[in-house]
Write a protein that holds these residues in place. Structure first.
Motif, PDB file in Angstrom:
ATOM      1  N   TYR A 132       0.843  -1.204   0.000  1.00  0.00           N
ATOM      2  CA  TYR A 132       0.000   0.000   0.000  1.00  0.00           C
ATOM      3  C   TYR A 132       0.876   1.252   0.000  1.00  0.00           C
ATOM      4  O   TYR A 132       0.639   2.205  -0.750  1.00  0.00           O
ATOM      5  CB  TYR A 132      -0.918  -0.017   1.222  1.00  0.00           C
ATOM      6  N   ASP A 133       1.909   1.242   0.832  1.00  0.00           N
ATOM      7  CA  ASP A 133       2.801   2.401   0.909  1.00  0.00           C
ATOM      8  C   ASP A 133       3.603   2.585  -0.376  1.00  0.00           C
ATOM      9  O   ASP A 133       3.826   3.710  -0.828  1.00  0.00           O
ATOM     10  CB  ASP A 133       3.766   2.246   2.093  1.00  0.00           C
ATOM     11  N   LEU A 134       4.053   1.470  -0.965  1.00  0.00           N
ATOM     12  CA  LEU A 134       4.916   1.552  -2.147  1.00  0.00           C
ATOM     13  C   LEU A 134       4.145   1.828  -3.431  1.00  0.00           C
ATOM     14  O   LEU A 134       4.559   2.644  -4.257  1.00  0.00           O
ATOM     15  CB  LEU A 134       5.701   0.244  -2.302  1.00  0.00           C
ATOM     16  N   PHE A 135       3.015   1.128  -3.611  1.00  0.00           N
ATOM     17  CA  PHE A 135       2.344   1.145  -4.908  1.00  0.00           C
ATOM     18  C   PHE A 135       0.864   1.510  -4.840  1.00  0.00           C
ATOM     19  O   PHE A 135       0.171   1.452  -5.859  1.00  0.00           O
ATOM     20  CB  PHE A 135       2.480  -0.232  -5.583  1.00  0.00           C
ATOM     21  N   GLY A 136       0.369   1.854  -3.656  1.00  0.00           N
ATOM     22  CA  GLY A 136      -1.035   2.240  -3.539  1.00  0.00           C
ATOM     23  C   GLY A 136      -2.011   1.088  -3.649  1.00  0.00           C
ATOM     24  O   GLY A 136      -3.183   1.288  -4.001  1.00  0.00           O
ATOM     25  N   VAL A 137      -1.557  -0.125  -3.341  1.00  0.00           N
ATOM     26  CA  VAL A 137      -2.447  -1.291  -3.383  1.00  0.00           C
ATOM     27  C   VAL A 137      -3.517  -1.139  -2.297  1.00  0.00           C
ATOM     28  O   VAL A 137      -3.203  -0.804  -1.157  1.00  0.00           O
ATOM     29  CB  VAL A 137      -1.639  -2.588  -3.153  1.00  0.00           C
ATOM     30  N   PRO A 138      -4.789  -1.361  -2.610  1.00  0.00           N
ATOM     31  CA  PRO A 138      -5.846  -1.172  -1.604  1.00  0.00           C
ATOM     32  C   PRO A 138      -5.728  -2.163  -0.453  1.00  0.00           C
ATOM     33  O   PRO A 138      -5.379  -3.327  -0.646  1.00  0.00           O
ATOM     34  CB  PRO A 138      -7.143  -1.397  -2.396  1.00  0.00           C
ATOM     35  N   MET A 139      -6.023  -1.675   0.756  1.00  0.00           N
ATOM     36  CA  MET A 139      -6.009  -2.534   1.934  1.00  0.00           C
ATOM     37  C   MET A 139      -7.314  -3.324   2.007  1.00  0.00           C
ATOM     38  O   MET A 139      -8.386  -2.796   1.709  1.00  0.00           O
ATOM     39  CB  MET A 139      -5.853  -1.689   3.197  1.00  0.00           C
ATOM     40  N   GLN A 140      -7.209  -4.585   2.425  1.00  0.00           N
ATOM     41  CA  GLN A 140      -8.397  -5.421   2.581  1.00  0.00           C
ATOM     42  C   GLN A 140      -8.271  -6.277   3.835  1.00  0.00           C
ATOM     43  O   GLN A 140      -7.163  -6.579   4.289  1.00  0.00           O
ATOM     44  CB  GLN A 140      -8.596  -6.312   1.349  1.00  0.00           C
ATOM     45  N   SER A 141      -9.406  -6.669   4.372  1.00  0.00           N
ATOM     46  CA  SER A 141      -9.419  -7.522   5.560  1.00  0.00           C
ATOM     47  C   SER A 141      -9.186  -8.973   5.137  1.00  0.00           C
ATOM     48  O   SER A 141      -9.293  -9.315   3.948  1.00  0.00           O
ATOM     49  CB  SER A 141     -10.766  -7.404   6.270  1.00  0.00           C
ATOM     50  N   PRO A 142      -8.885  -9.864   6.096  1.00  0.00           N
ATOM     51  CA  PRO A 142      -8.716 -11.279   5.738  1.00  0.00           C
ATOM     52  C   PRO A 142      -9.916 -11.874   5.006  1.00  0.00           C
ATOM     53  O   PRO A 142      -9.743 -12.626   4.034  1.00  0.00           O
ATOM     54  CB  PRO A 142      -8.498 -11.950   7.102  1.00  0.00           C
ATOM     55  N   ALA A 143     -11.133 -11.545   5.435  1.00  0.00           N
ATOM     56  CA  ALA A 143     -12.318 -12.092   4.762  1.00  0.00           C
ATOM     57  C   ALA A 143     -12.394 -11.619   3.316  1.00  0.00           C
ATOM     58  O   ALA A 143     -12.750 -12.391   2.409  1.00  0.00           O
ATOM     59  CB  ALA A 143     -13.585 -11.694   5.515  1.00  0.00           C
ATOM     60  N   GLU A 144     -12.058 -10.366   3.070  1.00  0.00           N
ATOM     61  CA  GLU A 144     -12.084  -9.836   1.703  1.00  0.00           C
ATOM     62  C   GLU A 144     -11.020 -10.503   0.838  1.00  0.00           C
ATOM     63  O   GLU A 144     -11.244 -10.773  -0.351  1.00  0.00           O
ATOM     64  CB  GLU A 144     -11.870  -8.324   1.733  1.00  0.00           C
ATOM     65  N   ILE A 145      -9.853 -10.783   1.426  1.00  0.00           N
ATOM     66  CA  ILE A 145      -8.785 -11.457   0.681  1.00  0.00           C
ATOM     67  C   ILE A 145      -9.217 -12.866   0.295  1.00  0.00           C
ATOM     68  O   ILE A 145      -9.055 -13.293  -0.858  1.00  0.00           O
ATOM     69  CB  ILE A 145      -7.491 -11.490   1.526  1.00  0.00           C
ATOM     70  N   THR A 146      -9.773 -13.602   1.253  1.00  0.00           N
ATOM     71  CA  THR A 146     -10.242 -14.961   0.967  1.00  0.00           C
ATOM     72  C   THR A 146     -11.335 -14.947  -0.095  1.00  0.00           C
ATOM     73  O   THR A 146     -11.342 -15.771  -1.015  1.00  0.00           O
ATOM     74  CB  THR A 146     -10.772 -15.621   2.257  1.00  0.00           C
ATOM     75  N   GLU A 147     -12.245 -13.998   0.016  1.00  0.00           N
ATOM     76  CA  GLU A 147     -13.359 -13.887  -0.922  1.00  0.00           C
ATOM     77  C   GLU A 147     -12.866 -13.638  -2.342  1.00  0.00           C
ATOM     78  O   GLU A 147     -13.306 -14.283  -3.298  1.00  0.00           O
ATOM     79  CB  GLU A 147     -14.267 -12.743  -0.464  1.00  0.00           C
TER      80      GLU A 147
END
Length: 432
Positions: free
Chosen positions: A179-194
């Protein structure tokens, strides 16, 4: 709000393996005081709550507890003085002695222990004058009743099997520096699994049975990044077998990129797959890595790892005892414009290591960005300094670094955005 000494903090953390590790960890950080926020609204947990627990028959709390740790001793009365009268001296002590926090979820594991949520703790420093440490870390802020607190760290949490296993947590940890380097959106564990479940498998998404390697790669690519996958298992018997893992770690950790390691755990002839994040390392003056630091959701953050086998087989102070821990693959999320792969630049690096310069000096390979590299050069004495600093260079650079006990001698600079290795310039360092 409660303020108390570290001695009684184990009660709020619980008695899980990770809680015991964290208690010992903050004790090693010389923590003396704990402040308990009894109702803390944690974003990651709230998202997981809305996606899973809100629709459960059993009622679950929405609020977590957050424990803050400080290296200075102060009482509840003194802390109230900071809040009520803005005592500047005490406020300064609180801010300067801040070590980070641990979120405790209102959930329990199979043994009835509280689950450890988002944890941001200062890396401990085992380095001496002869060693140096490199960590993947960012600046994180916390507001404690209006008091701004800051700590450099890499977040950690324990897997909640309902919404994600170790692979999900490894991806979650990796998102923070990305996120800091490339602006990748933050997501919770449930969102990542989904999102990872868009690549189908025979297993259920929720409760989670863990992600496959393919699902992890699908998730990373879904964020707009690409993946550098390095198969360590296939290189064990090769000439570079004992060098490849340390070389990869040095190359990417210096760039601030997290490295996800897939590890085969062996116990009583049974094998298990596990995923962790390599978050740092300690090396001597010649650049030889002595110890790795690993965010392992089965243990805790910055768990020290040593090895007799070039860090292919790991040894650590793991509470869970395994007969062997073997690194299978290293996964590095990379920006798509870093087109020069590790494999191609590594061939060049190995050739240069065999050259005449490598007999006199230590050699390292690392990835960097042009701004950081020019800032580094600006603080050193080099030939043609103004010309090099004003030369237009691509955003990403691979550097082959020749040094003598950490003192730079020569840098060969390669275009990180090129498909094939292209040397742009050679930087020669000198004394004042």
């Amino acid at each position: 709000m409660k303020v108390y000494s570290l001695d009684r903090e184990q009660k709020d953390l619980g008695h899980s393996r990770q809680a015991q590790y964290l208690f010992n960890y903050v004790r090693d950080l010389k923590a003396k005081t704990v402040i308990l926020e009894e109702q803390y609204f944690d974003k990651d947990y709230v998202v997981d709550y809305s996606k899973f627990y809100a629709r459960s028959f059993t009622t679950h709390e929405r609020f977590t507890k957050r424990l803050h740790f400080f290296s200075h001793s102060f009482s509840q009365k003194e802390f109230r003085e900071v809040l009520e009268n803005n005592n500047m001296q005490l406020s300064h002590i609180v801010r300067e002695s801040y070590l980070g926090f641990v979120v405790v979820k209102p959930l329990v594991d199979a043994r009835g222990n509280p689950l450890i949520g988002r944890t941001i703790l200062k890396p401990y420093s085992p380095c001496t004058e002869q060693d140096s440490c490199n960590f993947v870390e960012g600046e994180y802020s916390a507001s404690l009743y209006g008091i701004p607190l800051h700590v450099k760290s890499l977040p950690f949490q324990v897997q909640d099997i309902a919404v994600g296993a170790c692979s999900t947590v490894a991806l979650w940890v990796s998102l923070h520096p990305l996120y800091d380097l490339f602006g990748v959106p933050m997501q919770s564990p449930a969102e990542i699994t989904e999102r990872s479940a868009s690549f189908p498998t025979e297993y259920r998404s929720f409760p989670s049975s863990g992600l496959t390697l393919e699902q992890m790669i699908v998730y990373i690519r879904s964020t707009g990044l690409d993946i550098e996958s390095i198969d360590i298992e296939s290189k064990i018997e090769s000439e570079i077998g004992e060098r490849i893992v340390p070389d990869v770690i040095r190359a990417y950790i210096k760039a601030g990129l997290p490295i996800i390691a897939t590890v085969e755990l062996e116990k009583m002839k049974n094998t298990y797959c596990h995923a962790v994040v390599i978050s740092g390392y300690r090396c001597d003056q010649t650049g030889v890595i002595k110890e790795l630091y690993v965010h392992d959701d089965q243990i805790g953050p910055y768990n020290p790892v040593v090895s007799d086998e070039g860090f292919i087989e790991w040894k650590n102070r793991c509470v869970l005892k395994y007969d062997r821990k073997l690194v299978e693959k290293l996964l590095i999320p990379v920006y798509p414009k870093i087109r020069l792969t590790f494999g191609r630049i590594y061939e060049v690096y190995l050739r240069e290591r065999k050259g005449s310069l490598s007999k006199e000096f230590s050699t390292e390979l690392y990835l960097t960005q042009v701004g950081a590299y020019k800032e580094f050069l600006r603080n050193h004495f080099i030939q043609d300094k103004v010309k090099i600093l004003t030369t237009s260079l691509p955003r990403f650079l691979w550097i082959i670094w020749f040094h003598l006990n950490g003192t730079p001698v020569i840098d060969d600079v390669y275009d990180g955005t090129s498909v094939f290795p292209k040397r742009l310039l050679t930087v020669r360092f000198h004394d004042k």
